[in-house]
Scaffold this active site. Structure first.
Site, PDB file in Angstrom:
ATOM      1  NE  ARG A   1      -3.758  -2.073   2.354  1.00  0.00           N
ATOM      2  CZ  ARG A   1      -3.678  -3.074   3.239  1.00  0.00           C
ATOM      3  NH1 ARG A   1      -2.870  -2.995   4.267  1.00  0.00           N
ATOM      4  NH2 ARG A   1      -4.433  -4.129   3.101  1.00  0.00           N
TER       5      ARG A   1
ATOM      6  CG  PHE B   1     -10.860  -6.652  -7.138  1.00  0.00           C
ATOM      7  CD1 PHE B   1     -11.899  -7.554  -7.288  1.00  0.00           C
ATOM      8  CD2 PHE B   1     -10.070  -6.354  -8.246  1.00  0.00           C
ATOM      9  CE1 PHE B   1     -12.141  -8.159  -8.520  1.00  0.00           C
ATOM     10  CE2 PHE B   1     -10.305  -6.945  -9.483  1.00  0.00           C
ATOM     11  CZ  PHE B   1     -11.335  -7.850  -9.625  1.00  0.00           C
TER      12      PHE B   1
ATOM     13  CG  ASP C   1     -15.289  -4.669  -2.968  1.00  0.00           C
ATOM     14  OD1 ASP C   1     -14.068  -4.871  -2.772  1.00  0.00           O
ATOM     15  OD2 ASP C   1     -16.162  -5.517  -2.703  1.00  0.00           O
TER      16      ASP C   1
ATOM     17  CB  CYS D   1      -3.638 -13.147  -3.327  1.00  0.00           C
ATOM     18  SG  CYS D   1      -5.408 -13.205  -3.583  1.00  0.00           S
TER      19      CYS D   1
HETATM   20  N1  SAH Z   1      -7.426  -4.410  -1.912  1.00  0.00           N
HETATM   21  C1  SAH Z   1      -7.988  -4.798  -0.645  1.00  0.00           C
HETATM   22  C2  SAH Z   1      -8.265  -6.262  -0.537  1.00  0.00           C
HETATM   23  C3  SAH Z   1      -9.084  -6.857  -1.648  1.00  0.00           C
HETATM   24  S1  SAH Z   1      -9.910  -8.306  -1.209  1.00  0.00           S
HETATM   25  C4  SAH Z   1      -7.070  -4.334   0.477  1.00  0.00           C
HETATM   26  O1  SAH Z   1      -5.952  -3.862   0.233  1.00  0.00           O
HETATM   27  O2  SAH Z   1      -7.449  -4.450   1.648  1.00  0.00           O
HETATM   28  C5  SAH Z   1     -10.916  -8.609  -2.574  1.00  0.00           C
HETATM   29  C6  SAH Z   1     -12.180  -7.749  -2.663  1.00  0.00           C
HETATM   30  O3  SAH Z   1     -12.758  -8.018  -3.932  1.00  0.00           O
HETATM   31  C7  SAH Z   1     -13.258  -8.022  -1.646  1.00  0.00           C
HETATM   32  O4  SAH Z   1     -13.591  -6.829  -1.007  1.00  0.00           O
HETATM   33  C8  SAH Z   1     -14.471  -8.542  -2.448  1.00  0.00           C
HETATM   34  O5  SAH Z   1     -15.720  -8.022  -1.968  1.00  0.00           O
HETATM   35  C9  SAH Z   1     -14.184  -7.992  -3.801  1.00  0.00           C
HETATM   36  N2  SAH Z   1     -14.685  -8.736  -4.966  1.00  0.00           N
HETATM   37  C10 SAH Z   1     -14.674 -10.066  -5.193  1.00  0.00           C
HETATM   38  N3  SAH Z   1     -15.070 -10.331  -6.442  1.00  0.00           N
HETATM   39  C11 SAH Z   1     -15.353  -9.140  -7.020  1.00  0.00           C
HETATM   40  C12 SAH Z   1     -15.789  -8.754  -8.325  1.00  0.00           C
HETATM   41  N4  SAH Z   1     -15.998  -9.639  -9.298  1.00  0.00           N
HETATM   42  N5  SAH Z   1     -15.954  -7.437  -8.567  1.00  0.00           N
HETATM   43  C13 SAH Z   1     -15.740  -6.518  -7.594  1.00  0.00           C
HETATM   44  N6  SAH Z   1     -15.292  -6.834  -6.371  1.00  0.00           N
HETATM   45  C14 SAH Z   1     -15.103  -8.122  -6.082  1.00  0.00           C
END
Ligand code: SAH
Length: 395
Positions: free
Chosen positions: A211, A227, A249, A339
């Site tokens: 980050r 996401f 998201d 991941c």
């Molecule tokens: N970037 C974040 C972690 C991401 S976790 C951080 O740094 O904390 C993945 C996220 O993707 C979750 O919040 C989940 O709700 C979302 N997600 C899963 N599939 C998705 C999709 N197809 N479109 C949008 N969001 C999605």
């Protein structure tokens, strides 16, 4: 004592100390171990290889805690291992500017299937397989001795428990129940997290250093954080001076938390926009009406769990990365992550090169990123390497 005799060929490979023994590698089990019970692991020549825990249901029939005939799997060994993992985190840089850290990272810390995260005054645990489940009470009491806390909470609501024949399990293990919202900090950034209902243990600590690295590029940028969850990269980008951040998201509750986190950090809410949508669909919409960004972050959830689905996952990664490349202005920054453990760094880079060719954009890698150091990668357990990221310049 209960024991497992390992077939000759498989016993030879155990000298590399990989902690998993698949059921096919076992010649014979002596006695009738119950789920999670300790087995002495022996070669066909009757030498003791070490000690591990038994999983009758899983394909991984034994997970090894000790590779020495002198280190029996007992309370003292568990204590020694938990102490080593926890004290290393407490004594080093991890606890310097932050009140949250991953204290134990499973096999990478020699404790198969145990995850422990510390968030302010609460600990959150996942017991991912039968051995750690079997020793749960001991582990909780050791954690209570080592780490002052208000409560220890279990979040073993993960699919892999089912492969082990274990039910999902959530709730207070000791101390008080955590409040719905806990304030944590990573350096100067604060977040409200929910360890009872949030994803995994509540927050993605593995992205901490990333980050900050990504935020270094955000000054004056129009950023799209895909996401976004509760705003890890969005808040860091705003702190880094972003002109505007759009966070996408599919979870409305995650985006509600994200807005609260923008406020918590005293940031200008008018610079933050949230969109509840599927990322691929939203990126296509932007493409269709010609919207552009200076910086795009792609941090999708795990697309795959095993190699069998690698091809499908590769297409999904290519799709979103290709769209993102098209949406970036000249010299835009793409911070892109995977991941998914079976997706190697090499394959991920290759997928990006195909996306680059198809998008007609020239792409340079500026930085290669990995998981934060409280998620160490054990050389005897390459599966512990799962997070990879690239910060790219899209010309
Ligand atoms: N970037 C974040 C972690 C991401 S976790 C951080 O740094 O904390 C993945 C996220 O993707 C979750 O919040 C989940 O709700 C979302 N997600 C899963 N599939 C998705 C999709 N197809 N479109 C949008 N969001 C999605």
């Amino acid at each position: 004592m209960l024991s497992a005799i390992i077939k000759r060929g498989s016993a030879n490979t155990l000298k590399y100390r990989h902690p998993w023994i698949f059921s096919g590698a076992i010649k014979k089990i002596n006695g009738s171990p119950v789920m999670g019970e300790t087995l002495e692991i022996r070669s066909e020549d009757d030498e003791i290889i070490g000690y591990g825990s038994y999983s009758p249901v899983s394909k991984i029939a034994i997970r090894i805690w000790s590779f020495s005939d002198k280190e029996k799997l007992d309370e003292s060994l568990i204590r020694q291992k938990v102490e080593s993992a926890v004290n290393f985190r407490s004594s080093r840089m991890f606890s310097r500017n932050s009140n949250c850290v991953r204290l134990v990272f499973g096999e990478a810390d020699g404790i198969p299937g145990l995850i422990v995260d510390k968030f302010a005054e609460y600990l959150v645990c996942q017991f991912l397989f039968t051995g750690t489940e079997f020793h749960k009470d001991i582990i909780v009491s050791i954690l209570n001795e080592l780490v002052p806390n208000k409560g220890i909470y279990e979040r073993s609501d993960v699919d892999i428990r089912e492969k082990e024949g274990l039910p999902l399990s959530v709730g207070v293990l000791s101390g008080s129940e955590p409040p719905d919202s806990i304030e944590i900090n990573e350096g100067s950034i604060k977040y409200y997290i929910d360890i009872k209902k949030g994803h995994k243990t509540g927050f993605y600590l593995d992205q901490r250093i990333n980050r900050l690295r990504v935020a270094n590029y955000s000054n004056e940028m129009e950023v799209l954080d895909c996401f976004a969850y509760i705003g890890g990269f969005s808040i860091a980008s705003l702190k880094g001076g972003a002109k505007r951040v759009t966070s996408v998201d599919s979870s409305s509750s995650a985006l509600e938390s994200l807005k609260r986190n923008v406020e918590l950090n005293g940031l200008d809410l008018t610079k933050s926009e949230t969109i509840e949508a599927k990322v691929a669909e939203q990126l296509r919409k932007y493409r269709d009406y010609g919207k552009q960004f200076d910086m795009i972050i792609l941090d999708p959830p795990k697309f795959i769990y095993d190699r069998a689905h690698l091809e499908h996952a590769s297409r999904a990664y290519k799709d979103i990365n290709l769209l993102a490349m098209k949406l970036l202005r000249k010299n835009g920054i793409l911070a892109t992550f995977s991941c998914s453990q079976p997706m190697t760094e090499e394959l991920f880079q290759k997928i990006l090169s195909y996306a680059s060719a198809d998008s007609g954009r020239t792409v340079q890698i500026l930085e290669k990123l990995s998981q934060s150091p409280d998620h160490p990668i054990a050389l005897n357990f390459p599966e512990s390497a799962y997070l990879k990221g690239l910060i790219c310049r899209v010309i």
